[in-house]
Design an enzyme around this catalytic site. Sequence first.
Site, PDB file in Angstrom:
ATOM      1  N   ASP A  97      -1.231   6.644   6.454  1.00 40.15           N
ATOM      2  CA  ASP A  97      -2.238   5.641   5.893  1.00 40.15           C
ATOM      3  C   ASP A  97      -2.553   5.245   7.350  1.00 40.15           C
ATOM      4  OD1 ASP A  97      -4.313   3.944   5.127  1.00 40.15           O
ATOM      5  OD2 ASP A  97      -2.816   3.302   3.196  1.00 40.15           O
ATOM      6  N   LYS A 122     -12.414  -1.837   7.616  1.00 42.41           N
ATOM      7  CA  LYS A 122     -11.734  -2.329   8.538  1.00 42.41           C
ATOM      8  C   LYS A 122     -12.066  -2.310   9.891  1.00 42.41           C
ATOM      9  CE  LYS A 122      -8.379  -1.924   5.243  1.00 42.41           C
ATOM     10  NZ  LYS A 122      -8.345  -3.085   4.551  1.00 42.41           N
ATOM     11  N   TRP A 125       0.724  -1.130  -0.167  1.00 42.18           N
ATOM     12  CA  TRP A 125      -0.136   0.390  -0.342  1.00 42.18           C
ATOM     13  C   TRP A 125       0.870   1.387  -0.287  1.00 42.18           C
ATOM     14  CZ3 TRP A 125      -4.189  -1.025  -2.114  1.00 42.18           C
ATOM     15  CH2 TRP A 125      -4.562  -2.355  -1.516  1.00 42.18           C
TER      16      TRP A 125
HETATM   17  N1  PMP Z   1      -4.190   1.130   2.674  1.00 39.59           N
HETATM   18  C1  PMP Z   1      -3.853  -0.089   3.216  1.00 39.59           C
HETATM   19  C2  PMP Z   1      -3.258   0.060   4.124  1.00 39.59           C
HETATM   20  C3  PMP Z   1      -4.995  -0.960   2.809  1.00 39.59           C
HETATM   21  O1  PMP Z   1      -5.048  -1.955   3.727  1.00 39.59           O
HETATM   22  C4  PMP Z   1      -6.186  -0.817   2.092  1.00 39.59           C
HETATM   23  C5  PMP Z   1      -7.296  -1.198   1.482  1.00 39.59           C
HETATM   24  N2  PMP Z   1      -6.418  -3.071   2.404  1.00 39.59           N
HETATM   25  C6  PMP Z   1      -5.987  -0.169   1.478  1.00 39.59           C
HETATM   26  C7  PMP Z   1      -5.001   1.289   1.903  1.00 39.59           C
HETATM   27  C8  PMP Z   1      -6.946   0.420   0.192  1.00 39.59           C
HETATM   28  O2  PMP Z   1      -8.139   1.175   0.719  1.00 39.59           O
HETATM   29  P1  PMP Z   1      -9.093   1.193  -0.248  1.00 39.59           P
HETATM   30  O3  PMP Z   1      -9.035  -0.403  -1.081  1.00 39.59           O
HETATM   31  O4  PMP Z   1      -9.386   1.475   0.930  1.00 39.59           O
HETATM   32  O5  PMP Z   1      -8.595   2.303  -1.486  1.00 39.59           O
END
Ligand code: PMP
Length: 361
Positions: free
Chosen positions: A173, A197, A103
Amino acid sequence: MTNRIFNFSAGPAVLPGDVLREAQQNLLALPGVGMSILEISHRSKPFEDILAGCEADLRALAGIPDGYKVLFLQGGASLQFSMVPMNILTSAGSADYVVTGAWSQKAVKEAKRVGGVKIAASTEAENFTRVPRQDELTLDPGAAYVHYTTNNTIFGTEFHYRPETGSVPLVADTSSDMFSGPIDVSKYALIYAGAQKNLAPAGLTLVIIREDMLARTPKSLPTMLQYPVHVENGSMYNTPPVFAIYVMRLVLAWLLRQGGLAAIEKVNQRKADTLYAEIDRTEFYKGHAAADSRSRMNVTFRLPSEELEKKFAKEATAAGLDGLKGHRSVGGIRASIYNAFPAEGVDALVQFMREFEKKNG
Ligand code: PMP
């Protein structure tokens, strides 16, 4: 009565049973409103009250100081990978990114489209088994901001300290550990989290932004991508994700009933300790994360072979333990045990692990 099994999914993820029951009970008609949350206008008083209640509870739970704005947006955390640099990385400058998993790599990719990026540290060479220490961060005192990922959902690592960045704004994030414990918002310039989550169903992204950051937004940005537009319109520039916000309202009330963030952190720590103790008890299971970087939310581990891992996930599903297959980029097993995941589910997994080892070890 539908039987609920133990849901170890990384997200969208388990929600508190009380929350789902309340949402179900009120789905046909919100008490005193006579219409469903799915039907009423986002400009109506009942929805305005829900949104205001959400913000009030968020502020109370996390002690969000005055001088910070709370936004309810869409597009997921992934859109924030773009919105953050578009708004606060002036094209002349550069930002520092700490790379601790897939991510953060995606965040870097989007920031590079906008301006300069310097990698403050990366643990990719170690297959992201840990997060870097403060003394490993190469920070530029002139950076527009420092960005990091507090919890790495895929690899199962988590920062157990907050990077010290001096006067450089810190951006986080927090998608997969938001509100798993207390957070000192005053130390951040911007925090964002996809809600699916720990906070709500999918479709809602939480952004907490310090007011001074708002002055950086270039007026040339498309309207929907400008933080100040969403601030000025109270997250109602366009139709917000009303149902997800309603469920978040119920989740926050549930969190307050649990005793708030310090109380839920204790529960989370106990659940994680139980699972890691089982991993450490035997050579059969091997944790992916280095001990000092272990995530309290996503517990990742390997078995002696991929065949056994497949068998483990399959038999676990049959035993009512769902969602344990690891992310395709890491393999193995991942048990996501967010706030709403019950302690009995962790005990059930530990029991299953013991029996599986006995039969296959
Ligand atoms: N950052 C992290 C740490 C994540 O775990 C995730 C999704 N699993 C995301 C960003 C991306 O999130 P989204 O699917 O809401 O775009």
